[in-house]
Scaffold this active site. Structure first.
Site, PDB file in Angstrom:
ATOM      1  N   LYS A 107       0.823  -1.209   0.000  1.00  0.00           N
ATOM      2  CA  LYS A 107       0.000   0.000   0.000  1.00  0.00           C
ATOM      3  C   LYS A 107       0.861   1.265   0.000  1.00  0.00           C
ATOM      4  CE  LYS A 107      -4.329  -1.861   1.704  1.00  0.00           C
ATOM      5  NZ  LYS A 107      -3.989  -3.283   1.925  1.00  0.00           N
TER       6      LYS A 107
HETATM    7  C1  LIG Z   1      -4.588  -4.382   1.331  1.00  0.00           C
HETATM    8  C2  LIG Z   1      -3.825  -5.645   1.328  1.00  0.00           C
HETATM    9  C3  LIG Z   1      -4.160  -6.725   0.477  1.00  0.00           C
HETATM   10  C4  LIG Z   1      -5.350  -6.693  -0.438  1.00  0.00           C
HETATM   11  O1  LIG Z   1      -5.177  -5.825  -1.519  1.00  0.00           O
HETATM   12  P1  LIG Z   1      -6.438  -5.318  -2.368  1.00  0.00           P
HETATM   13  O2  LIG Z   1      -5.890  -4.313  -3.303  1.00  0.00           O
HETATM   14  O3  LIG Z   1      -7.386  -4.715  -1.361  1.00  0.00           O
HETATM   15  O4  LIG Z   1      -7.028  -6.502  -3.027  1.00  0.00           O
HETATM   16  C5  LIG Z   1      -3.357  -7.846   0.481  1.00  0.00           C
HETATM   17  N1  LIG Z   1      -2.302  -7.945   1.310  1.00  0.00           N
HETATM   18  C6  LIG Z   1      -1.951  -6.941   2.147  1.00  0.00           C
HETATM   19  C7  LIG Z   1      -0.787  -7.116   3.044  1.00  0.00           C
HETATM   20  C8  LIG Z   1      -2.693  -5.756   2.188  1.00  0.00           C
HETATM   21  O5  LIG Z   1      -2.343  -4.785   3.023  1.00  0.00           O
END
Ligand SMILES: *Cc1c(COP(=O)(O)O)cnc(C)c1O
Length: 434
Positions: A107
């Site tokens: 993220k």
């Molecule tokens: C947010 C997140 C996901 C999921 O990603 P999306 O884009 O919401 O499908 C997977 N793994 C981690 C560690 C995350 O923080």
């Protein structure tokens, strides 16, 4: 480039409007009016380009002249201040490590880009932008560290007391003066309610220029397509053909970004979406109705989403052609027991410690390979560093997790947080005193 709402193709807004009002009034989601195609030369010569150059070309294709080239280049360079290496596990199996940024999760890409785009537009208007976020863990850390020190911005992050991991709390509470962490004596839902009320409160809106940093913002999605190109580049340099990407999914933003890259011309053999017990998409792709459910709690908790917000973007990208989708995307779901076993197996087999989200992807990679035997490269996206989720590992594995330098650096910093009850009056009082 203009952006339209998935619920109404006839109304389009500027990039800036799509960034600041991330939720169109008709409750759709913003999408680019057309998907820019990169020319064949771009892919042919991809190995001569750096990660930052790839990122700039991709960003420029979407943002065009809405941000001047020099500024966009700086924004991309600052976003991509860390690597996203493709690491080989065994023969044709790879992981794409997306956790080398400041919050140790993928993220960071979205949050760092969004923060700098917002700062660029706010500085033009000479206002300080107030970002309010509620977090259950991962998003908050990425947003806090993404905005840390970014001029013209101030971020207020609410998190539920005792519900985030120690590393996550450290990431929320050890930032510069433009980041304020608030520990709420309540649940994540309480935090979300407080933020929602503040957004609708006229007194607060008179004093502050509020914006949200939520995961559906189009400026979080665009930079996530950068690393698909960069992964392809790393494989191409080693003479490896078009890969299969396996994406551990919750809100399906990460997969959407991969599909954008594909539509722009990135050669990808296939996509595999991997979910935990929250399996609305795997059931849909297996032929059942699309039937959102309340979220189920699992050990891969950043994927605990019962009604994935980006799914409407994916349908839109494929003009609601479910058959076309099924040709390109396979989806599998795995429960916590299988995930625990997988974490142990990856460790035994490859000496690799995968976070629970990455382990779900690895399981999907195994299943896809067994159902489609080939020597295609399969790249599982590794979305977070295992040190963020120490409680899910058995003690011997936990002891082997290397805590990255950035976490040790945070420990040396001063921690600060404000403690509030879950009453709105307290939160409002706090904001009004800014
Ligand atoms: C947010 C997140 C996901 C999921 O990603 P999306 O884009 O919401 O499908 C997977 N793994 C981690 C560690 C995350 O923080």
């Amino acid at each position: 480039m203009k952006f339209y709402s998935t619920n109404n193709k006839n109304i389009s807004v500027s990039f800036k409007d799509a960034v600041f009002n991330s939720l169109p009034k008709d409750k759709g989601l913003y999408m680019p009016l057309s998907i820019p195609k990169l020319d064949a030369e771009f892919i042919e010569n991809i190995s001569n380009r750096s990660f930052q150059e790839l990122g700039f070309e991709v960003a420029k294709a979407f943002i065009e002249d809405d941000i001047p080239e020099q500024e966009l280049k700086r924004i991309v360079d600052e976003t991509l201040s860390f690597e996203a290496p493709v690491v080989k596990l065994d023969d044709d199996s790879y992981v794409l490590e997306l956790f080398h940024g400041p919050s140790l999760a993928f993220k960071d890409f979205g949050a760092r880009f969004m923060s700098r785009v917002m700062a660029y537009f706010s500085q033009q208007n000479e206002v300080t932008l107030d970002v309010l976020v509620a977090t259950s863990g991962d998003t908050g850390g990425a947003v806090a560290l993404g905005f840390d020190g970014v001029p013209h911005t101030r971020v207020t992050i609410l998190y539920p007391k005792g519900k985030v991991s120690p590393v996550q709390e450290l990431q929320l509470c050890s930032n510069g003066p433009n980041i304020q962490a608030i520990e709420v004596d309540g649940t994540f839902d309480d935090c979300q309610d407080l933020v929602k009320k503040a957004f609708h409160d006229p007194d607060i809106n008179k004093r502050l220029t509020l914006t949200s940093a939520n995961s559906i913002n189009i400026s979080r999605l665009i930079p996530q397509s950068f690393y698909y190109f960069n992964a392809y580049r790393q494989l191409a340099i080693n003479g490896i053909d078009d890969p299969v990407f396996v994406v551990p999914s919750g809100n399906f933003g990460n997969l959407t970004a991969g599909l954008l890259a594909y539509k722009m011309g990135l050669p990808v053999k296939h996509f595999v979406a991997a979910t935990n017990a929250n399996d609305v998409v795997p059931r849909f792709l297996a032929g059942q109705d699309y039937d959102p459910q309340p979220a189920i709690q699992t050990i891969s908790n950043a994927m605990d989403v019962g009604n994935p917000s980006n799914w409407s973007r994916i349908l839109d990208l494929f003009d609601h052609d479910a058959d076309g989708l099924k040709k390109l995307i396979t989806a599998y779901s795995f429960n916590d027991d299988a995930t625990h076993v997988a974490m142990e197996q990856i460790f035994q087999k490859d000496g690799y410690i995968a976070c629970p989200h990455t382990a779900v992807a690895w399981l999907a990679a195994q299943q896809y390979r067994s159902e489609h035997p080939s020597d295609d490269a399969i790249v599982s996206l590794s979305t977070a560093h295992p040190c963020k989720f120490p409680d899910v590992f058995p003690a011997p594995m936990r002891a082997k997790i290397n805590t990255p330098e950035v976490v040790n650096d945070l420990m040396g910093k001063e921690q600060s947080k404000v403690k509030l009850s879950n009453s709105y009056d307290d939160f409002k009082g706090f904001l009004m005193a800014y």
